[in-house]
Design a protein around this motif. Structure first.
Motif, PDB file in Angstrom:
ATOM      1  N   GLY A 132       0.843  -1.189   0.000  1.00  0.00           N
ATOM      2  CA  GLY A 132       0.000   0.000   0.000  1.00  0.00           C
ATOM      3  C   GLY A 132       0.875   1.234   0.000  1.00  0.00           C
ATOM      4  N   LEU A 133       0.266   2.379  -0.137  1.00  0.00           N
ATOM      5  CA  LEU A 133       1.042   3.622  -0.158  1.00  0.00           C
ATOM      6  C   LEU A 133       1.786   3.845   1.148  1.00  0.00           C
ATOM      7  CD1 LEU A 133      -1.372   6.048  -2.055  1.00  0.00           C
ATOM      8  CD2 LEU A 133       0.706   4.938  -2.902  1.00  0.00           C
ATOM      9  N   GLY A 134       1.234   3.380   2.260  1.00  0.00           N
ATOM     10  CA  GLY A 134       1.868   3.571   3.555  1.00  0.00           C
ATOM     11  C   GLY A 134       3.141   2.760   3.748  1.00  0.00           C
ATOM     12  N   ASN A 135       3.300   1.666   3.039  1.00  0.00           N
ATOM     13  CA  ASN A 135       4.490   0.824   3.212  1.00  0.00           C
ATOM     14  C   ASN A 135       5.227   0.565   1.895  1.00  0.00           C
ATOM     15  OD1 ASN A 135       2.875  -1.053   1.922  1.00  0.00           O
ATOM     16  ND2 ASN A 135       2.525  -2.293   3.748  1.00  0.00           N
ATOM     17  N   TYR A 136       4.855   1.259   0.852  1.00  0.00           N
ATOM     18  CA  TYR A 136       5.473   1.057  -0.466  1.00  0.00           C
ATOM     19  C   TYR A 136       6.993   1.220  -0.401  1.00  0.00           C
ATOM     20  CZ  TYR A 136       6.542   1.630  -5.399  1.00  0.00           C
ATOM     21  OH  TYR A 136       7.076   1.492  -6.643  1.00  0.00           O
ATOM     22  N   MET A 137       7.460   2.180   0.404  1.00  0.00           N
ATOM     23  CA  MET A 137       8.904   2.433   0.490  1.00  0.00           C
ATOM     24  C   MET A 137       9.658   1.220   1.039  1.00  0.00           C
ATOM     25  SD  MET A 137      11.261   4.469  -0.387  1.00  0.00           S
ATOM     26  CE  MET A 137      10.254   5.837  -0.853  1.00  0.00           C
ATOM     27  N   LEU A 138       9.035   0.457   1.957  1.00  0.00           N
ATOM     28  CA  LEU A 138       9.697  -0.740   2.481  1.00  0.00           C
ATOM     29  C   LEU A 138       9.963  -1.747   1.363  1.00  0.00           C
ATOM     30  CD1 LEU A 138       7.747  -1.313   5.828  1.00  0.00           C
ATOM     31  CD2 LEU A 138      10.016  -0.307   5.530  1.00  0.00           C
ATOM     32  N   PHE A 139       8.990  -1.911   0.484  1.00  0.00           N
ATOM     33  CA  PHE A 139       9.157  -2.830  -0.642  1.00  0.00           C
ATOM     34  C   PHE A 139      10.223  -2.320  -1.607  1.00  0.00           C
ATOM     35  CE2 PHE A 139       5.069  -3.911   1.122  1.00  0.00           C
ATOM     36  CZ  PHE A 139       5.046  -5.292   1.042  1.00  0.00           C
ATOM     37  N   THR A 140      10.271  -1.004  -1.793  1.00  0.00           N
ATOM     38  CA  THR A 140      11.295  -0.412  -2.667  1.00  0.00           C
ATOM     39  C   THR A 140      12.682  -0.621  -2.072  1.00  0.00           C
ATOM     40  OG1 THR A 140       9.704   1.205  -3.482  1.00  0.00           O
ATOM     41  CG2 THR A 140      12.028   1.732  -3.793  1.00  0.00           C
ATOM     42  N   TRP A 141      12.832  -0.464  -0.777  1.00  0.00           N
ATOM     43  CA  TRP A 141      14.126  -0.715  -0.128  1.00  0.00           C
ATOM     44  C   TRP A 141      14.524  -2.177  -0.275  1.00  0.00           C
ATOM     45  CZ3 TRP A 141      12.858   2.145   5.071  1.00  0.00           C
ATOM     46  CH2 TRP A 141      12.960   3.521   4.874  1.00  0.00           C
ATOM     47  N   HIS A 142      13.551  -3.078  -0.102  1.00  0.00           N
ATOM     48  CA  HIS A 142      13.832  -4.511  -0.244  1.00  0.00           C
ATOM     49  C   HIS A 142      14.367  -4.817  -1.649  1.00  0.00           C
ATOM     50  CE1 HIS A 142      13.391  -8.786   0.672  1.00  0.00           C
ATOM     51  NE2 HIS A 142      12.811  -8.944  -0.506  1.00  0.00           N
TER      52      HIS A 142
ATOM     53  N   ASN B 206      11.257  -3.338 -17.625  1.00  0.00           N
ATOM     54  CA  ASN B 206      10.350  -4.435 -17.308  1.00  0.00           C
ATOM     55  C   ASN B 206      10.614  -5.585 -18.275  1.00  0.00           C
ATOM     56  OD1 ASN B 206       8.239  -6.161 -16.772  1.00  0.00           O
ATOM     57  ND2 ASN B 206       6.804  -4.505 -16.363  1.00  0.00           N
ATOM     58  N   PRO B 207      11.121  -6.735 -17.751  1.00  0.00           N
ATOM     59  CA  PRO B 207      11.470  -7.855 -18.634  1.00  0.00           C
ATOM     60  C   PRO B 207      10.291  -8.748 -19.021  1.00  0.00           C
ATOM     61  CG  PRO B 207      12.004  -8.417 -16.384  1.00  0.00           C
ATOM     62  CD  PRO B 207      11.467  -7.002 -16.366  1.00  0.00           C
ATOM     63  N   VAL B 208       9.127  -8.525 -18.434  1.00  0.00           N
ATOM     64  CA  VAL B 208       7.971  -9.395 -18.688  1.00  0.00           C
ATOM     65  C   VAL B 208       6.709  -8.560 -18.895  1.00  0.00           C
ATOM     66  CG1 VAL B 208       8.885 -11.364 -17.397  1.00  0.00           C
ATOM     67  CG2 VAL B 208       7.467  -9.681 -16.227  1.00  0.00           C
ATOM     68  N   THR B 209       5.758  -9.168 -19.553  1.00  0.00           N
ATOM     69  CA  THR B 209       4.438  -8.557 -19.686  1.00  0.00           C
ATOM     70  C   THR B 209       3.707  -8.711 -18.356  1.00  0.00           C
ATOM     71  OG1 THR B 209       4.394  -9.182 -22.010  1.00  0.00           O
ATOM     72  CG2 THR B 209       2.279  -8.627 -20.996  1.00  0.00           C
ATOM     73  N   PRO B 210       3.100  -7.642 -17.852  1.00  0.00           N
ATOM     74  CA  PRO B 210       2.365  -7.775 -16.597  1.00  0.00           C
ATOM     75  C   PRO B 210       1.336  -8.909 -16.663  1.00  0.00           C
ATOM     76  CG  PRO B 210       2.594  -5.465 -17.164  1.00  0.00           C
ATOM     77  CD  PRO B 210       3.104  -6.264 -18.340  1.00  0.00           C
ATOM     78  N   SER B 211       1.343  -9.741 -15.622  1.00  0.00           N
ATOM     79  CA  SER B 211       0.467 -10.907 -15.583  1.00  0.00           C
ATOM     80  C   SER B 211       0.335 -11.373 -14.143  1.00  0.00           C
ATOM     81  CB  SER B 211       1.072 -12.018 -16.438  1.00  0.00           C
ATOM     82  OG  SER B 211       0.591 -13.287 -16.075  1.00  0.00           O
TER      83      SER B 211
ATOM     84  N   ALA C 176       8.083  -7.068 -11.447  1.00  0.00           N
ATOM     85  CA  ALA C 176       7.826  -6.488 -12.766  1.00  0.00           C
ATOM     86  C   ALA C 176       6.502  -7.003 -13.336  1.00  0.00           C
ATOM     87  CB  ALA C 176       8.976  -6.824 -13.715  1.00  0.00           C
ATOM     88  N   ALA C 177       6.181  -8.254 -13.055  1.00  0.00           N
ATOM     89  CA  ALA C 177       4.940  -8.839 -13.559  1.00  0.00           C
ATOM     90  C   ALA C 177       3.702  -8.206 -12.925  1.00  0.00           C
ATOM     91  CB  ALA C 177       4.929 -10.351 -13.330  1.00  0.00           C
ATOM     92  N   SER C 178       3.900  -7.514 -11.797  1.00  0.00           N
ATOM     93  CA  SER C 178       2.766  -6.847 -11.147  1.00  0.00           C
ATOM     94  C   SER C 178       2.262  -5.657 -11.957  1.00  0.00           C
ATOM     95  CB  SER C 178       3.168  -6.374  -9.746  1.00  0.00           C
ATOM     96  OG  SER C 178       4.028  -5.230  -9.839  1.00  0.00           O
ATOM     97  N   GLY C 179       3.120  -5.169 -12.869  1.00  0.00           N
ATOM     98  CA  GLY C 179       2.748  -4.001 -13.663  1.00  0.00           C
ATOM     99  C   GLY C 179       3.176  -2.698 -13.027  1.00  0.00           C
ATOM    100  N   ILE C 180       3.703  -2.764 -11.806  1.00  0.00           N
ATOM    101  CA  ILE C 180       4.214  -1.575 -11.119  1.00  0.00           C
ATOM    102  C   ILE C 180       5.708  -1.479 -11.415  1.00  0.00           C
ATOM    103  CG2 ILE C 180       4.575  -0.483  -8.866  1.00  0.00           C
ATOM    104  CD1 ILE C 180       2.149  -2.129  -7.874  1.00  0.00           C
ATOM    105  N   ASP C 181       6.169  -0.269 -11.732  1.00  0.00           N
ATOM    106  CA  ASP C 181       7.590  -0.081 -12.030  1.00  0.00           C
ATOM    107  C   ASP C 181       8.457  -0.585 -10.880  1.00  0.00           C
ATOM    108  OD1 ASP C 181       7.196   1.081 -14.500  1.00  0.00           O
ATOM    109  OD2 ASP C 181       7.311   3.144 -13.744  1.00  0.00           O
ATOM    110  N   VAL C 182       9.548  -1.265 -11.231  1.00  0.00           N
ATOM    111  CA  VAL C 182      10.517  -1.718 -10.236  1.00  0.00           C
ATOM    112  C   VAL C 182      11.563  -0.621 -10.111  1.00  0.00           C
ATOM    113  CG1 VAL C 182      12.234  -3.464  -9.632  1.00  0.00           C
ATOM    114  CG2 VAL C 182      10.119  -4.138 -10.805  1.00  0.00           C
ATOM    115  N   GLN C 183      11.608  -0.022  -8.925  1.00  0.00           N
ATOM    116  CA  GLN C 183      12.562   1.046  -8.679  1.00  0.00           C
ATOM    117  C   GLN C 183      13.653   0.557  -7.748  1.00  0.00           C
ATOM    118  OE1 GLN C 183      10.724   4.738  -7.607  1.00  0.00           O
ATOM    119  NE2 GLN C 183      10.164   5.061  -9.744  1.00  0.00           N
ATOM    120  N   VAL C 184      14.899   0.883  -8.121  1.00  0.00           N
ATOM    121  CA  VAL C 184      16.071   0.510  -7.347  1.00  0.00           C
ATOM    122  C   VAL C 184      16.889   1.765  -7.120  1.00  0.00           C
ATOM    123  CG1 VAL C 184      18.196  -0.848  -7.363  1.00  0.00           C
ATOM    124  CG2 VAL C 184      16.071  -1.845  -8.220  1.00  0.00           C
TER     125      VAL C 184
END
Length: 176
Positions: free
Chosen positions: A41-51, A125-130, A110-118
């Protein structure tokens, strides 16, 4: 202080990469377990980005370590017995997992359709969202992570059980 590996010793570069990767992976196992229980969610999105950022960094350090070992081969194992054979197999499996776990996480994200930020950069994105691809790769990511945790425990137990100076070489560079 030697930066390169010697015929009987680990150099500073190998030892530094080993311990940095080890600590990062142990931290990521805990961090990943923590965030796996969350709903994104927006409240914890940054944790996933750090991961993701830390995971890609670990992947890059593992690639660097493999290149370094090609340039400066590590010393031969101390002694030849079943423990040495098992240690070699565990090392190979760990290297494969250290490359595969971040890769599966990247593909799943990447398959989630959300940009992968590092670290603020958007990766291609190496795959089609699915949803199916996302679910498959996240499941694989979880299984491989658990396998890696088990092999890490085996690796640590093996290092602590040896009495031939192997652990000393990874700490100080020389067999103690």
């Amino acid at each position: 202080m030697r930066f390169a590996n010697g015929p009987h010793s680990f150099g500073l570069v190998t030892r530094a990469l080993h311990w940095i990767i080890a600590l990062a992976v142990i931290g990521m196992l805990g961090f990943g377990t923590y965030i796996a229980r969350m709903e994104v969610g927006l409240g914890n999105y940054m944790l996933f980005t750090w991961h993701k950022s830390i995971g890609v960094t670990i992947w890059a350090l593992v690639v660097l370590r493999l290149v370094w070992h090609w340039l400066s081969p590590p010393p031969a194992p101390m002694g030849q017995n079943w423990k040495t054979t098992l240690a070699r197999a565990v090392h190979v499996a760990l290297y494969i997992l250290l490359l595969a776990v971040p890769f599966t996480g990247y593909v799943a994200s990447a398959a989630s359709g959300i940009d992968v930020q590092v670290w603020g950069l958007t990766l291609p994105n190496p795959v089609t969202p699915s949803e199916a691809t996302e679910a498959t790769y996240f499941a694989l990511h979880g299984v491989l992570t658990k396998l890696m945790a088990g092999l890490l425990l085996l690796h640590v137990a093996g290092a602590l059980s040896r009495r031939d100076g192997t652990l000393g070489r990874m700490v100080t560079g020389e067999a103690g």
